[in-house]
Design a protein around this motif. Structure first.
Motif, PDB file in Angstrom:
ATOM      1  N   THR A   3       0.840  -1.189   0.000  1.00  9.41           N
ATOM      2  CA  THR A   3       0.000   0.000   0.000  1.00  9.41           C
ATOM      3  C   THR A   3       0.876   1.240   0.000  1.00  9.41           C
ATOM      4  N   PHE A   4       0.294   2.343  -0.413  1.00  7.28           N
ATOM      5  CA  PHE A   4       0.923   3.655  -0.267  1.00  7.28           C
ATOM      6  C   PHE A   4      -0.119   4.559   0.358  1.00  7.28           C
ATOM      7  N   PRO A   5       0.197   5.288   1.327  1.00  6.26           N
ATOM      8  CA  PRO A   5       1.496   5.358   1.999  1.00  6.26           C
ATOM      9  C   PRO A   5       1.724   4.116   2.862  1.00  6.26           C
ATOM     10  N   ALA A   6       2.954   3.911   3.266  1.00  6.39           N
ATOM     11  CA  ALA A   6       3.298   2.782   4.125  1.00  6.39           C
ATOM     12  C   ALA A   6       2.653   2.969   5.498  1.00  6.39           C
ATOM     13  N   ASN A   7       2.559   1.882   6.267  1.00  2.00           N
ATOM     14  CA  ASN A   7       2.013   1.976   7.625  1.00  2.00           C
ATOM     15  C   ASN A   7       2.712   3.080   8.406  1.00  2.00           C
ATOM     16  N   ASN A   8       1.932   3.838   9.135  1.00  2.24           N
ATOM     17  CA  ASN A   8       2.414   4.904  10.024  1.00  2.24           C
ATOM     18  C   ASN A   8       3.099   6.061   9.287  1.00  2.24           C
ATOM     19  N   ALA A   9       2.826   6.214   8.006  1.00 10.61           N
ATOM     20  CA  ALA A   9       3.420   7.324   7.252  1.00 10.61           C
ATOM     21  C   ALA A   9       2.881   8.651   7.767  1.00 10.61           C
ATOM     22  N   VAL A  10       3.700   9.677   7.698  1.00  4.09           N
ATOM     23  CA  VAL A  10       3.293  11.027   8.076  1.00  4.09           C
ATOM     24  C   VAL A  10       3.517  11.945   6.884  1.00  4.09           C
ATOM     25  N   ASN A  11       2.872  13.105   6.920  1.00  2.63           N
ATOM     26  CA  ASN A  11       3.010  14.121   5.872  1.00  2.63           C
ATOM     27  C   ASN A  11       2.651  13.592   4.479  1.00  2.63           C
ATOM     28  N   VAL A  12       1.614  12.779   4.415  1.00  3.43           N
ATOM     29  CA  VAL A  12       1.127  12.290   3.125  1.00  3.43           C
ATOM     30  C   VAL A  12       0.456  13.459   2.416  1.00  3.43           C
ATOM     31  N   PRO A  13       0.776  13.678   1.155  1.00  2.00           N
ATOM     32  CA  PRO A  13       0.193  14.830   0.445  1.00  2.00           C
ATOM     33  C   PRO A  13      -1.339  14.800   0.432  1.00  2.00           C
ATOM     34  N   ILE A  14      -1.940  15.951   0.701  1.00  2.00           N
ATOM     35  CA  ILE A  14      -3.398  16.071   0.649  1.00  2.00           C
ATOM     36  C   ILE A  14      -3.855  15.761  -0.770  1.00  2.00           C
ATOM     37  N   GLY A  15      -4.915  15.021  -0.888  1.00  2.00           N
ATOM     38  CA  GLY A  15      -5.446  14.667  -2.196  1.00  2.00           C
ATOM     39  C   GLY A  15      -4.847  13.407  -2.773  1.00  2.00           C
ATOM     40  N   SER A  16      -4.037  12.683  -1.979  1.00  2.00           N
ATOM     41  CA  SER A  16      -3.419  11.456  -2.475  1.00  2.00           C
ATOM     42  C   SER A  16      -4.460  10.371  -2.714  1.00  2.00           C
ATOM     43  N   THR A  17      -4.252   9.624  -3.773  1.00  3.02           N
ATOM     44  CA  THR A  17      -5.004   8.402  -4.015  1.00  3.02           C
ATOM     45  C   THR A  17      -4.247   7.284  -3.316  1.00  3.02           C
ATOM     46  N   LEU A  18      -4.971   6.339  -2.752  1.00  5.72           N
ATOM     47  CA  LEU A  18      -4.351   5.255  -1.997  1.00  5.72           C
ATOM     48  C   LEU A  18      -4.376   3.974  -2.824  1.00  5.72           C
ATOM     49  N   PRO A  19      -3.249   3.594  -3.451  1.00  6.31           N
ATOM     50  CA  PRO A  19      -3.224   2.351  -4.208  1.00  6.31           C
ATOM     51  C   PRO A  19      -2.945   1.156  -3.295  1.00  6.31           C
ATOM     52  N   VAL A  20      -3.616   0.058  -3.559  1.00  2.00           N
ATOM     53  CA  VAL A  20      -3.371  -1.202  -2.853  1.00  2.00           C
ATOM     54  C   VAL A  20      -3.005  -2.211  -3.930  1.00  2.00           C
ATOM     55  N   CYS A  70      -5.671   8.629   9.861  1.00  2.00           N
ATOM     56  CA  CYS A  70      -6.648   7.924   9.030  1.00  2.00           C
ATOM     57  C   CYS A  70      -6.126   6.520   8.758  1.00  2.00           C
ATOM     58  N   THR A  71      -7.042   5.571   8.654  1.00  2.00           N
ATOM     59  CA  THR A  71      -6.681   4.171   8.478  1.00  2.00           C
ATOM     60  C   THR A  71      -7.482   3.566   7.338  1.00  2.00           C
ATOM     61  N   LEU A  72      -6.783   2.889   6.439  1.00  2.00           N
ATOM     62  CA  LEU A  72      -7.425   2.095   5.397  1.00  2.00           C
ATOM     63  C   LEU A  72      -7.372   0.648   5.863  1.00  2.00           C
ATOM     64  N   THR A  73      -8.536   0.043   6.037  1.00  2.00           N
ATOM     65  CA  THR A  73      -8.620  -1.341   6.493  1.00  2.00           C
ATOM     66  C   THR A  73      -9.077  -2.212   5.327  1.00  2.00           C
TER      67      THR A  73
END
Length: 86
Positions: A3-20, A70-73
């Motif tokens: 996944t992106f971002p990796a677990n516990n990532a910080v400062n993820v850009p606003i508006g990012s799409t989360l690929p799995v 925020c958490t993607l489960t």
């Protein structure tokens, strides 16, 4: 899977799409993914798409709160590889 971002990532850009990305082609219904943020206290709406049944894109309908956790489960029981195995 990755996944992106990796677990516990910080400062993820606003508006990012989360690929799995899975290691092989799978079928995954939208209900297999839930996105929640601590302050919202509810599921965050998102659009859902996939590329070749290997990479699934989770695109939040709005920017996630900048200072929130925020958490993607992913519900693994709903992910089925194309061989039919969970």
């Amino acid at each position: 899977q990755s996944t992106f971002p990796a677990n516990n990532a910080v400062n993820v850009p606003i508006g990012s799409t989360l690929p799995v990305t899975f290691s092989e082609a799978v079928t995954a219904p939208q209900g297999a993914f839930t996105l929640t943020c601590a302050t919202v206290m509810d599921e965050v709406p998102f659009t859902f798409s996939n590329t070749g049944q290997v990479t699934y894109q989770i695109d939040p309908s709005a920017s996630l709160p900048a200072t929130d956790d925020c958490t993607l489960t992913i519900d693994g029981a709903q992910i089925i590889d194309l061989d039919g195995a969970p």
